[in-house]
Design an enzyme around this catalytic site. Structure first.
Site, PDB file in Angstrom:
ATOM      1  N   LYS A 225      19.714  64.361  22.313  1.00  0.00           N
ATOM      2  CA  LYS A 225      21.149  65.044  21.946  1.00  0.00           C
ATOM      3  C   LYS A 225      20.782  65.807  20.716  1.00  0.00           C
ATOM      4  O   LYS A 225      20.181  65.570  19.945  1.00  0.00           O
ATOM      5  CB  LYS A 225      21.989  63.796  21.661  1.00  0.00           C
ATOM      6  CG  LYS A 225      22.758  63.287  22.956  1.00  0.00           C
ATOM      7  CD  LYS A 225      24.020  62.373  22.911  1.00  0.00           C
ATOM      8  CE  LYS A 225      24.402  62.261  24.302  1.00  0.00           C
ATOM      9  NZ  LYS A 225      25.429  61.142  24.267  1.00  0.00           N
ATOM     10  N   ARG A 259      20.994  54.412  27.502  1.00  0.00           N
ATOM     11  CA  ARG A 259      20.997  55.582  28.643  1.00  0.00           C
ATOM     12  C   ARG A 259      20.182  56.687  28.095  1.00  0.00           C
ATOM     13  O   ARG A 259      20.535  57.376  27.223  1.00  0.00           O
ATOM     14  CB  ARG A 259      22.488  55.926  28.661  1.00  0.00           C
ATOM     15  CG  ARG A 259      22.852  57.146  29.377  1.00  0.00           C
ATOM     16  CD  ARG A 259      24.470  57.642  29.588  1.00  0.00           C
ATOM     17  NE  ARG A 259      24.616  58.600  30.519  1.00  0.00           N
ATOM     18  CZ  ARG A 259      24.395  59.937  30.516  1.00  0.00           C
ATOM     19  NH1 ARG A 259      23.764  60.571  29.501  1.00  0.00           N
ATOM     20  NH2 ARG A 259      24.579  60.641  31.536  1.00  0.00           N
TER      21      ARG A 259
HETATM   22  N1  HH2 Z   1      26.219  61.141  27.266  1.00  0.00           N
HETATM   23  C1  HH2 Z   1      26.253  62.114  28.108  1.00  0.00           C
HETATM   24  C2  HH2 Z   1      26.970  61.937  29.186  1.00  0.00           C
HETATM   25  N2  HH2 Z   1      27.447  60.655  29.685  1.00  0.00           N
HETATM   26  N3  HH2 Z   1      28.129  58.549  29.188  1.00  0.00           N
HETATM   27  C3  HH2 Z   1      27.868  57.679  28.187  1.00  0.00           C
HETATM   28  N4  HH2 Z   1      28.465  56.339  28.675  1.00  0.00           N
HETATM   29  N5  HH2 Z   1      27.499  57.739  27.212  1.00  0.00           N
HETATM   30  C4  HH2 Z   1      26.776  58.798  26.541  1.00  0.00           C
HETATM   31  O1  HH2 Z   1      26.407  59.080  25.389  1.00  0.00           O
HETATM   32  C5  HH2 Z   1      26.843  59.889  27.484  1.00  0.00           C
HETATM   33  C6  HH2 Z   1      27.512  59.567  28.736  1.00  0.00           C
HETATM   34  C7  HH2 Z   1      25.575  63.312  27.903  1.00  0.00           C
HETATM   35  O2  HH2 Z   1      24.116  63.508  28.121  1.00  0.00           O
HETATM   36  P1  HH2 Z   1      23.836  64.239  29.634  1.00  0.00           P
HETATM   37  O3  HH2 Z   1      24.303  63.371  30.802  1.00  0.00           O
HETATM   38  O4  HH2 Z   1      22.218  64.313  29.454  1.00  0.00           O
HETATM   39  O5  HH2 Z   1      24.431  65.513  29.649  1.00  0.00           O
HETATM   40  P2  HH2 Z   1      25.749  66.387  30.469  1.00  0.00           P
HETATM   41  O6  HH2 Z   1      26.698  65.582  29.947  1.00  0.00           O
HETATM   42  O7  HH2 Z   1      25.531  67.746  30.010  1.00  0.00           O
HETATM   43  O8  HH2 Z   1      25.251  66.311  31.827  1.00  0.00           O
END
Ligand code: HH2
Length: 279
Positions: A225, A259
């Site tokens: 992040k 995660r």
């Molecule tokens: N962070 C992201 C997405 N979903 N869900 C939970 N429960 N907690 C988190 O910290 C979280 C989440 C963001 O990361 P990522 O999936 O890599 O990116 P994007 O939202 O751009 O797909």
């Protein structure tokens, strides 16, 4: 390391009471901040999921819509068309599947198709979500977010960030349990980067143990992040050391599920911490 109750998902259990569990991220989007566009083809997504399972993922989290700051939303139909073929392509995988969605229509189709958990970044913001989870006896992640992805990073402010998150998650837990969701199927997440400045993110990690009062498994997502980049000056592809450091700090403060994108590396790091704490 403080461990919480096991997390019961439809037909599966994450053994959080015994060890820290790892959730592998599988984004089947064109625009996710770190892996967007890489696993849109179900065959590629399948390879990636099986690789993460082999590296020690306890659950795979499939996302069809990016929630990165400034992201525009997509329709439920579009999201279903991205996610469903991947769930179908993973029918024979041994680890349970979680779906990263806040839309009840997407959740229902995914659970019908065999998904075991919904990761809801709006903590039941869609009024139909709780009933669907309860009916399927599925797991749910209730995450705190301030605002919506399109504007959440426009100068977020809190009087007391931990108190606000605790209160928000406690209310969401109440809504979930009133709707008939099994108390053992609920995990909570303070939502690192979702309507939070660097200072907020660091404060949340430092005080993560305060969430233990909720009596639920604590999930945390720090993987690659931007707060890590803000501190180290590193781009998305170079944030694994920072991810590991923040993840290990989080588990010392009570996180039970991590995660992450880099399952093998984080799993090894967790194993070392476990060996030391249990020695
Ligand atoms: N962070 C992201 C997405 N979903 N869900 C939970 N429960 N907690 C988190 O910290 C979280 C989440 C963001 O990361 P990522 O999936 O890599 O990116 P994007 O939202 O751009 O797909």
């Amino acid at each position: 390391m403080s461990l919480q109750n096991d997390l019961h998902l439809k037909g599966a259990v994450l053994p959080v009471s015994k060890r820290v569990c790892v959730m592998g991220v599988l984004n089947v989007t064109p625009d996710s901040f770190s892996d967007g566009g890489r696993y849109r083809d179900p065959a590629e997504a399948r390879d990636r999921a099986f690789r993460m399972a082999a590296e020690g993922a306890d659950v795979i989290d499939i996302g069809g819509e990016s929630s990165r700051p400034g992201a525009a939303g997509i329709s439920a139909e579009e999201e279903i068309s991205r996610v469903l073929p991947v769930i179908k392509a993973l029918k024979d995988i041994k680890v349970p599947l979680s779906i990263d969605t806040y839309k009840s229509d997407v959740a229902e189709r995914a659970l019908d198709e065999g998904a075991a958990m919904i990761n809801d970044i709006t903590a039941l913001g869609d009024g139909s979500m709780a009933g669907i989870i309860a009916r399927h006896q599925a797991g749910i992640v209730l995450m705190h977010m301030k605002g919506e992805p399109a504007h959440m990073q426009d100068r977020p402010e809190y009087d007391d960030v931990m108190e606000e998150i605790k209160g928000y998650l406690a209310s969401a837990v109440k809504v979930a349990e009133s709707a008939g969701i099994d108390p053992k199927s609920i995990a909570v997440d303070p939502g690192i980067g979702f309507g939070k400045t660097l200072r907020h993110n660091l404060f949340i990690l430092k005080h993560l143990d305060e969430l233990k009062v909720l009596g639920k498994a604590i999930l945390i997502g720090v993987s690659r992040k931007s707060f890590i980049g803000e501190i180290t000056g590193k781009g998305e592809g170079e944030r694994l050391p920072g991810t590991i450091a923040a993840s290990l700090f989080a588990i010392m403060k009570g996180a039970g599920i991590l995660r992450v994108h880099d399952v093998g590396a984080v799993r090894d790091a967790v194993t070392i911490i476990r060996a030391i704490t249990e020695s």
